[in-house]
Design a protein around this motif. Structure first.
Motif, PDB file in Angstrom:
ATOM      1  N   ASP A  63      -0.875  -6.308   6.561  1.00 18.45           N
ATOM      2  CA  ASP A  63      -1.808  -6.407   5.433  1.00 18.45           C
ATOM      3  C   ASP A  63      -2.645  -5.126   5.342  1.00 18.45           C
ATOM      4  O   ASP A  63      -3.430  -4.807   6.239  1.00 18.45           O
ATOM      5  N   ARG A  65      -5.174  -4.416   3.477  1.00 15.80           N
ATOM      6  CA  ARG A  65      -6.621  -4.667   3.440  1.00 15.80           C
ATOM      7  C   ARG A  65      -7.201  -4.817   4.846  1.00 15.80           C
ATOM      8  O   ARG A  65      -8.287  -4.320   5.130  1.00 15.80           O
ATOM      9  N   ILE A  66      -6.462  -5.473   5.716  1.00 15.66           N
ATOM     10  CA  ILE A  66      -6.914  -5.656   7.098  1.00 15.66           C
ATOM     11  C   ILE A  66      -6.934  -4.309   7.819  1.00 15.66           C
ATOM     12  O   ILE A  66      -7.885  -3.979   8.514  1.00 15.66           O
ATOM     13  N   GLU A  68      -7.281  -1.419   6.432  1.00 19.65           N
ATOM     14  CA  GLU A  68      -8.368  -0.621   5.858  1.00 19.65           C
ATOM     15  C   GLU A  68      -9.709  -0.957   6.502  1.00 19.65           C
ATOM     16  O   GLU A  68     -10.532  -0.072   6.719  1.00 19.65           O
ATOM     17  N   ILE A  69      -9.923  -2.222   6.826  1.00 19.99           N
ATOM     18  CA  ILE A  69     -11.151  -2.624   7.512  1.00 19.99           C
ATOM     19  C   ILE A  69     -11.225  -1.932   8.869  1.00 19.99           C
ATOM     20  O   ILE A  69     -12.259  -1.380   9.243  1.00 19.99           O
ATOM     21  N   GLU A  72     -11.889   1.782   8.363  1.00 19.85           N
ATOM     22  CA  GLU A  72     -13.295   2.037   8.038  1.00 19.85           C
ATOM     23  C   GLU A  72     -14.141   2.028   9.305  1.00 19.85           C
ATOM     24  O   GLU A  72     -14.987   2.907   9.515  1.00 19.85           O
TER      25      GLU A  72
END
Length: 157
Positions: A63, A65-66, A68-69, A72
């Motif tokens: 994923d 989005r995961i 990207e967390i 970050e």
């Protein structure tokens, strides 16, 4: 203590240390040096251990989005290490030291919110208990290893 409890407890310890530092004045140079040296070493070991365990596990997820967390959080850790080095280079009695410390504190507080609010919950959702337990043990070992290495002298990023 599980991984979440361990990381949050360390975050709370670092919050207290940062608050103590921001309450000091130039006349408290010895206290600043002592507390900052301890904080710097601990935060660096903590961040590196997280990167090598928790973030590394999340980065394997499909994923975007995961991931990207996690990215970050890793980028925040890179900035934190840069500021830690900058603060080491200037004297605690330099008038620039406290403004830089306040910026560091702000970034660290935001970083902790990201980890506690996004990274750890994502890891708990994605990884089974056995994996989280293994990561907790690895994390603890890497923090201890990092502290031992840094006690002989801080790294340069």
């Amino acid at each position: 203590m599980n991984l979440e409890e361990r990381i949050v407890a360390e975050h709370n310890e670092y919050r207290k240390m940062l608050e103590k530092l921001t309450q000091t004045g130039i006349e408290d140079a010895d206290l600043r040096m002592e507390v900052y040296a301890d904080l710097s070493m601990r935060v660096e070991a903590h961040e590196r251990a997280e990167a090598q365990t928790l973030h590394a596990a999340i980065m394997k997820e499909e994923d975007v989005r995961i991931r990207e967390i996690a990215m970050e959080s890793l980028e925040q850790e890179r900035i934190i290490r840069l500021l830690l080095v900058e603060l080491r280079k200037i004297g605690v009695d330099d008038e620039l030291w406290m403004p830089k410390l306040r910026v560091l504190k702000s970034i660290i507080e935001n970083h902790f919110m990201v980890e506690e609010g996004l990274v750890i919950p994502a890891a708990k959702d994605l990884l089974d208990k056995q994996t989280m337990d293994r990561l907790s043990d690895e994390y603890e070992g890497r923090v201890k290893e990092g502290l031992m290495k840094m006690s002989s002298g801080p790294s340069i990023i």
